[in-house]
Every structure is written in structure tokens, then in C-alpha cells.
Design an enzyme around this catalytic site. Sequence first.
Site, mmCIF file in Angstrom:
data_model
loop_
_atom_site.group_PDB
_atom_site.id
_atom_site.type_symbol
_atom_site.label_atom_id
_atom_site.label_comp_id
_atom_site.label_asym_id
_atom_site.label_seq_id
_atom_site.Cartn_x
_atom_site.Cartn_y
_atom_site.Cartn_z
ATOM 1 N N PHE A 42 0.595 -1.253 -0.063
ATOM 2 C CA PHE A 42 0.047 -0.078 -0.078
ATOM 3 C C PHE A 42 1.001 1.343 0.031
ATOM 4 O O PHE A 42 0.170 2.444 -0.207
ATOM 5 C CB PHE A 42 -0.869 0.002 1.315
ATOM 6 C CG PHE A 42 -2.019 -0.849 1.289
ATOM 7 C CD1 PHE A 42 -2.887 -0.896 0.681
ATOM 8 C CD2 PHE A 42 -1.646 -2.394 1.962
ATOM 9 C CE1 PHE A 42 -4.043 -1.943 0.553
ATOM 10 C CE2 PHE A 42 -2.612 -3.398 1.943
ATOM 11 C CZ PHE A 42 -3.923 -3.177 1.228
ATOM 12 N N ASP A 152 -4.931 -8.410 8.336
ATOM 13 C CA ASP A 152 -3.644 -8.968 7.650
ATOM 14 C C ASP A 152 -2.655 -9.073 8.890
ATOM 15 O O ASP A 152 -1.601 -8.638 8.555
ATOM 16 C CB ASP A 152 -3.214 -7.399 6.748
ATOM 17 C CG ASP A 152 -2.356 -7.810 5.706
ATOM 18 O OD1 ASP A 152 -2.215 -9.024 5.507
ATOM 19 O OD2 ASP A 152 -1.474 -6.968 5.446
HETATM 20 N N1 LIG Z 1 6.376 1.949 12.342
HETATM 21 C C1 LIG Z 1 7.371 1.364 11.962
HETATM 22 N N2 LIG Z 1 8.733 1.635 12.564
HETATM 23 C C2 LIG Z 1 9.714 0.827 11.767
HETATM 24 N N3 LIG Z 1 9.696 0.116 10.788
HETATM 25 C C3 LIG Z 1 8.230 -0.051 9.970
HETATM 26 C C4 LIG Z 1 7.204 0.573 10.850
HETATM 27 N N4 LIG Z 1 6.095 0.466 9.860
HETATM 28 C C5 LIG Z 1 6.714 -0.335 8.899
HETATM 29 N N5 LIG Z 1 8.028 -0.449 9.035
HETATM 30 C C6 LIG Z 1 8.700 -1.190 8.111
HETATM 31 O O1 LIG Z 1 8.723 -0.876 6.881
HETATM 32 C C7 LIG Z 1 8.667 -1.550 5.821
HETATM 33 C C8 LIG Z 1 7.322 -1.651 5.028
HETATM 34 O O2 LIG Z 1 6.056 -1.675 5.663
HETATM 35 P P1 LIG Z 1 4.706 -1.922 5.231
HETATM 36 O O3 LIG Z 1 3.924 -2.088 6.423
HETATM 37 O O4 LIG Z 1 4.128 -0.965 4.436
HETATM 38 O O5 LIG Z 1 4.810 -3.229 4.435
HETATM 39 P P2 LIG Z 1 4.393 -4.740 4.658
HETATM 40 O O6 LIG Z 1 3.673 -5.006 6.081
HETATM 41 O O7 LIG Z 1 5.534 -5.504 4.071
HETATM 42 O O8 LIG Z 1 3.511 -4.628 3.319
HETATM 43 P P3 LIG Z 1 1.759 -4.615 3.241
HETATM 44 O O9 LIG Z 1 1.409 -3.343 3.659
HETATM 45 O O10 LIG Z 1 1.455 -4.915 2.033
HETATM 46 O O11 LIG Z 1 1.357 -5.512 4.416
HETATM 47 C C9 LIG Z 1 8.674 -2.983 6.331
HETATM 48 O O12 LIG Z 1 9.959 -3.265 6.609
HETATM 49 C C10 LIG Z 1 8.208 -2.786 7.889
HETATM 50 O O13 LIG Z 1 8.919 -3.557 8.849
#
Ligand SMILES: Nc1ncnc2c1ncn2[C@@H]1O[C@H](COP(=O)(O)OP(=O)(O)OP(=O)(O)O)[C@@H](O)[C@H]1O
Length: 182
Positions: A42, A152
Site C-alpha cells: 500500500f 492482515d
Molecule cells: N512503525 C514502523 N517502524 C519501523 N519500521 C516500520 C514501521 N512500519 C513499517 N515498517 C517497515 O517498513 C517496511 C514496509 O512496511 P509496510 O507496512 O508498508 O509493508 P508490509 O507490511 O511489508 O506490506 P503490506 O502493507 O503490503 O502488508 C517493512 O519493512 C516494515 O517492517
Amino acid sequence: MEQNISELVLAGSMKPTNLPSEILEKITDKFLTDRLIGEGGFGTVYKGVCRNWNVAVKRIKSSMKIDQKIFLREVDSLMEVNHPNVVQFLGFCSHTVETQMKNPESKRYIFSQIRERLVCFEYITNGSLDTKITDEFRGLDWDKRYQIIQMDVKPANILLDNKMMPKITDFGLSRPTGIHKP
Ligand SMILES: Nc1ncnc2c1ncn2[C@@H]1O[C@H](COP(=O)(O)OP(=O)(O)OP(=O)(O)O)[C@@H](O)[C@H]1O
């Protein structure tokens, strides 16, 4: 909004609220590649540096056609969540960016508007659970524990802080369900 009020919001000292895009651009160095943490389905997550602490800024992909009402409803739900095992939502920004492109044939400019949506969370230092465990630990009953339906739930959406405290993130598809009755 004054800069020091935005800083209080980004420090989690004030209720999450709407933040100016200039502040989020400033703390991410205009979404510099060096600040990239990772990319999901996303959006793209950047590290924001605010004085002496960090925040995570998720820039929702402009290709995601999200209805503004649904986006605001999700933000509204996020604002109500405050739990040590949930990545703290800090604030958001939703604004329209004007873009222009020259048509190579007619040499005329084509103007369009893109909706930029940003959501800020506390920055979690130790990465996600999927990098630390094996498959047998999947399937935890998070919805019952936290009265939230997180559509999710997966180890990639459970981040670990500096004390290895697990925190659920990525509430894009979740909603509060009220009090859980066992
Ligand atoms: N609050 C946060 N602090 C540190 N790292 C983060 C945080 N939120 C997300 N990340 C990191 O950023 C990256 C992208 O996160 P994001 O949530 O967009 O992707 P995802 O969970 O892999 O995918 P999707 O949104 O498709 O489920 C991941 O490596 C995640 O661990």
C-alpha cells in the site's frame, strides 16, 4: 499549525491529528531514498527524524484509489487505538498535489491532481517478527486479545521494539470491534 505543536504530536505527547505536509517533508528530507525503510503493497515507509527522535512515515501509493471517506474513517479508528502492543499512530496528512506534464505531440501541458496521503507512526527499531521466527509461531489470536479485527495479521506486521516487545502494525484493513466478550 505551529512547528512545535507538530513536534509534540510527533512525539506522541498530544492526541494524533492532521499534520502539515511541509513538516512531514522536512523530517523525511523530502522522502529521500536514504530515509527509505521499506515498501509494502500500500505504501512506502520512510524514517522521519524529528529533533532527537525518529518516526515512521508511510506514504500511501498514489496508485491506490482510496475513497477519502474510507481513508478518514480508518484514520479515525487509528486515533482511538492506544496499546503497548500496537504501534502508536501519531498523525496523518491528506492533501492534493498539482502535477504538470508536457504532451510531447501537442507540446501543451497537461495538468492533473494527485492525492497525497501520509500516515505517521512511532518508529520501531528491531524489525519485524518474520525475520526472527519460524512458521510454527504463526496464527496468534490477536483479534481476541486486543478487541481489534486486524485483517492482515502476519509476522511481517508485528514489529519488535528495542526491548523485543511485539507491536502490531499496518492497520489499513482493521477496525475496532468494541468490547470483546469471551
Ligand atoms: N512503525 C514502523 N517502524 C519501523 N519500521 C516500520 C514501521 N512500519 C513499517 N515498517 C517497515 O517498513 C517496511 C514496509 O512496511 P509496510 O507496512 O508498508 O509493508 P508490509 O507490511 O511489508 O506490506 P503490506 O502493507 O503490503 O502488508 C517493512 O519493512 C516494515 O517492517
